[in-house]
Scaffold this active site. Structure first.
Site, mmCIF file in Angstrom:
data_model
loop_
_atom_site.group_PDB
_atom_site.id
_atom_site.type_symbol
_atom_site.label_atom_id
_atom_site.label_comp_id
_atom_site.label_asym_id
_atom_site.label_seq_id
_atom_site.Cartn_x
_atom_site.Cartn_y
_atom_site.Cartn_z
ATOM 1 N N TYR A 170 4.524 -6.337 4.697
ATOM 2 C CA TYR A 170 3.248 -6.400 5.413
ATOM 3 C C TYR A 170 2.907 -7.870 5.698
ATOM 4 O O TYR A 170 3.024 -8.725 4.805
ATOM 5 C CB TYR A 170 2.168 -5.756 4.538
ATOM 6 C CG TYR A 170 0.783 -5.869 5.097
ATOM 7 C CD1 TYR A 170 0.395 -5.138 6.219
ATOM 8 C CD2 TYR A 170 -0.162 -6.711 4.522
ATOM 9 C CE1 TYR A 170 -0.867 -5.242 6.735
ATOM 10 C CE2 TYR A 170 -1.441 -6.822 5.042
ATOM 11 C CZ TYR A 170 -1.785 -6.092 6.156
ATOM 12 O OH TYR A 170 -3.040 -6.197 6.669
ATOM 13 N N ASP A 180 4.916 -2.114 -3.252
ATOM 14 C CA ASP A 180 3.784 -1.779 -2.393
ATOM 15 C C ASP A 180 4.031 -0.348 -1.905
ATOM 16 O O ASP A 180 4.933 -0.102 -1.106
ATOM 17 C CB ASP A 180 3.707 -2.776 -1.228
ATOM 18 C CG ASP A 180 2.464 -2.567 -0.355
ATOM 19 O OD1 ASP A 180 1.970 -1.418 -0.300
ATOM 20 O OD2 ASP A 180 2.006 -3.537 0.267
ATOM 21 N N ARG A 208 -19.697 -6.484 -12.315
ATOM 22 C CA ARG A 208 -18.421 -7.113 -11.942
ATOM 23 C C ARG A 208 -17.387 -6.827 -13.028
ATOM 24 O O ARG A 208 -16.226 -6.547 -12.748
ATOM 25 C CB ARG A 208 -18.593 -8.628 -11.728
ATOM 26 C CG ARG A 208 -17.255 -9.361 -11.615
ATOM 27 C CD ARG A 208 -17.303 -10.692 -10.869
ATOM 28 N NE ARG A 208 -18.469 -11.492 -11.129
ATOM 29 C CZ ARG A 208 -18.707 -12.166 -12.270
ATOM 30 N NH1 ARG A 208 -17.849 -12.120 -13.266
ATOM 31 N NH2 ARG A 208 -19.809 -12.867 -12.405
ATOM 32 N N LYS A 230 -5.810 2.524 3.369
ATOM 33 C CA LYS A 230 -4.977 3.350 4.243
ATOM 34 C C LYS A 230 -5.018 4.814 3.811
ATOM 35 O O LYS A 230 -6.053 5.429 3.911
ATOM 36 C CB LYS A 230 -3.562 2.766 4.269
ATOM 37 C CG LYS A 230 -3.516 1.229 4.440
ATOM 38 C CD LYS A 230 -4.015 0.746 5.796
ATOM 39 C CE LYS A 230 -4.244 -0.760 5.869
ATOM 40 N NZ LYS A 230 -3.114 -1.615 5.473
HETATM 41 C C1 LIG Z 1 -2.946 -2.985 4.973
HETATM 42 C C2 LIG Z 1 -1.879 -3.292 4.038
HETATM 43 C C3 LIG Z 1 -2.044 -4.234 3.011
HETATM 44 C C4 LIG Z 1 -3.323 -5.056 2.859
HETATM 45 O O1 LIG Z 1 -4.390 -4.249 2.495
HETATM 46 P P1 LIG Z 1 -5.924 -4.519 2.939
HETATM 47 O O2 LIG Z 1 -6.641 -3.360 2.334
HETATM 48 O O3 LIG Z 1 -5.951 -4.525 4.441
HETATM 49 O O4 LIG Z 1 -6.332 -5.818 2.369
HETATM 50 C C5 LIG Z 1 -0.996 -4.443 2.124
HETATM 51 N N1 LIG Z 1 0.170 -3.767 2.253
HETATM 52 C C6 LIG Z 1 0.370 -2.858 3.220
HETATM 53 C C7 LIG Z 1 1.668 -2.147 3.312
HETATM 54 C C8 LIG Z 1 -0.636 -2.581 4.147
HETATM 55 O O5 LIG Z 1 -0.424 -1.705 5.118
#
Ligand SMILES: *Cc1c(COP(=O)(O)O)cnc(C)c1O
Length: 389
Positions: free
Chosen positions: A102, A175, A49, A200
């Site tokens: 998001y 982000d 961890r 993603k």
């Molecule tokens: C999917 C997404 C998140 C969250 O991420 P997870 O891996 O699903 O927890 C945050 N910001 C954006 C822009 C996203 O598309």
């Protein structure tokens, strides 16, 4: 090693670092690590961890992708965001955020605001005068932007936002999920922290949930490392290995995502049944000039509004065959969804309309299939829609 593809392939993965010269970094599944003597820590590993050799390699590689000093990997994008909020805020803190964030990020902010009396102020940060007014007004700890945003593909000027935020000593979080580090490097534009849902584009194969944080501030990096271990939302060794593998083709994939998305955006803009297309690569997009300045490509996400009603949007997406009807984005396969019924269904209708997320808004994550098959698929779906009208 200066260029991105070389870094993506070789970065942080020296075969001479491991016992047998493995070209591929091994997966270190061990949870705990033995030592000869009680005081010895020559390899530095104690418990997975806290630190794991496979995750370490990934974290170094993630840092390299954003030209950052510090990279951290988490079990999801939301886990990364939670840890970041814990590191930067305290009870009563304020965040100024882009209004088109998001949905999961907005939900997380809501939880923090309810539990810890934090204040969240949403602004349409595509106008820097809006942003400036809000920042001056509430003097936030964090300014949180997402560009391009989800699902409206809004573009926020990162450099200008940084100037505004830093004047009031606020940290800027970007982000960068939709652009990926291939097309946008917010830290080089002055931002303090970059967040990714590595689920993603960075994963790119829709088979790993992961999140990452990249930054240069050494003190904040130390705090983040402490909390990563303390809160425990770490990425597993196996998933870290999958991401190491994914990243090798990230620059190649992004190029094809963009190429396909650009052509599809152009095709859609010329179609009678389409009211408007939201893609920052199109010259008519309101953020096009800023995108051109701060991005090196426009990525593979686009949204468009169909003429007609919700049922027409449903007919259209259900008629698509190559595009799969699913949430999420950034994988090699093309995906389509209706935000008002799927990803953004939890946003109240009134708020959705105010933001511009109409019933017939359709979001596409354009994959890396052959363009001809994607265009045929879309064209067939339009035919089906026309027949029903
Ligand atoms: C999917 C997404 C998140 C969250 O991420 P997870 O891996 O699903 O927890 C945050 N910001 C954006 C822009 C996203 O598309």
């Amino acid at each position: 090693m200066k260029h991105l593809s070389t870094k993506a392939i070789h970065g942080a993965e020296d075969p001479m670092d491991n016992q047998y010269g493995d070209i591929v970094t091994p997966i270190h599944m061990s949870v705990t690590f033995a030592k000869e003597r009680i005081t010895e820590t020559e390899h530095g590993y104690i418990y997975s961890r806290t630190a794991n050799p496979t995750r370490d390699k990934l974290e170094s590689k993630l840092a390299m992708l954003e030209d950052a000093e510090c990279g951290l990997a988490f079990s999801s994008g939301m886990a990364a965001e939670t840890t970041l909020l814990m590191a930067t805020l305290s009870s009563g803190s304020t965040i100024v955020a882009l209004d088109d964030l998001y949905g999961g990020t907005k939900r997380l902010f809501r939880i923090f605001s309810e539990k810890f009396k934090m204040k969240i102020v949403y602004v349409d940060a595509t106008s820097t005068s809006n942003l400036k007014k809000a920042v001056k007004n509430v003097n936030p700890e964090l300014v949180w932007i997402e560009t391009p945003s989800n699902p409206l593909l809004k573009i926020v000027d990162i450099r200008e936002s940084v100037e505004i935020a830093h004047e009031e000593n606020a940290l800027v979080v970007v982000d960068n999920t939709f652009a990926s580090p291939v097309f946008q490097k917010p830290l080089l534009l002055g931002a303090d922290v970059v967040v990714h849902s590595a689920t993603k584009y960075i994963s790119g194969h829709s088979d790993v949930l992961a999140g990452s944080i990249m930054l240069n501030n050494r003190e904040l990096c130390g705090k983040m490392k402490f909390l990563q271990n303390a809160l425990g939302a770490v990425l597993s060794a196996h998933d870290s290995w999958l991401l190491l593998r994914s990243i090798k083709t990230l620059p190649l994939r992004m190029k094809k995502h963009e190429e396909n998305a650009m052509k599809i955006a152009e095709y859609l803009s010329s179609h009678d049944l389409v009211k408007r297309v939201l893609y920052p690569g199109l010259t008519e997009h309101p953020g096009h000039e800023i995108a051109k300045r701060q991005m090196t490509g426009f990525s593979g996400m686009l949204s468009f509004e169909l003429r007609g009603r919700l049922k027409d949007a449903v007919t259209f997406v259900e008629a698509l065959k190559v595009f799969k009807l699913a949430e999420s984005l950034g994988g090699v396969e093309s995906l389509v969804e209706i935000p008002s019924l799927m990803t953004h269904a939890s946003v109240p209708r009134e708020e959705r309309e105010k933001l511009g997320i109409s019933d017939t808004l359709i979001r596409m994550s354009v994959g890396i299939e052959d363009l001809e098959d994607l265009l045929d698929d879309i064209s067939n779906a339009f035919h089906k829609l026309n027949k029903q009208k």
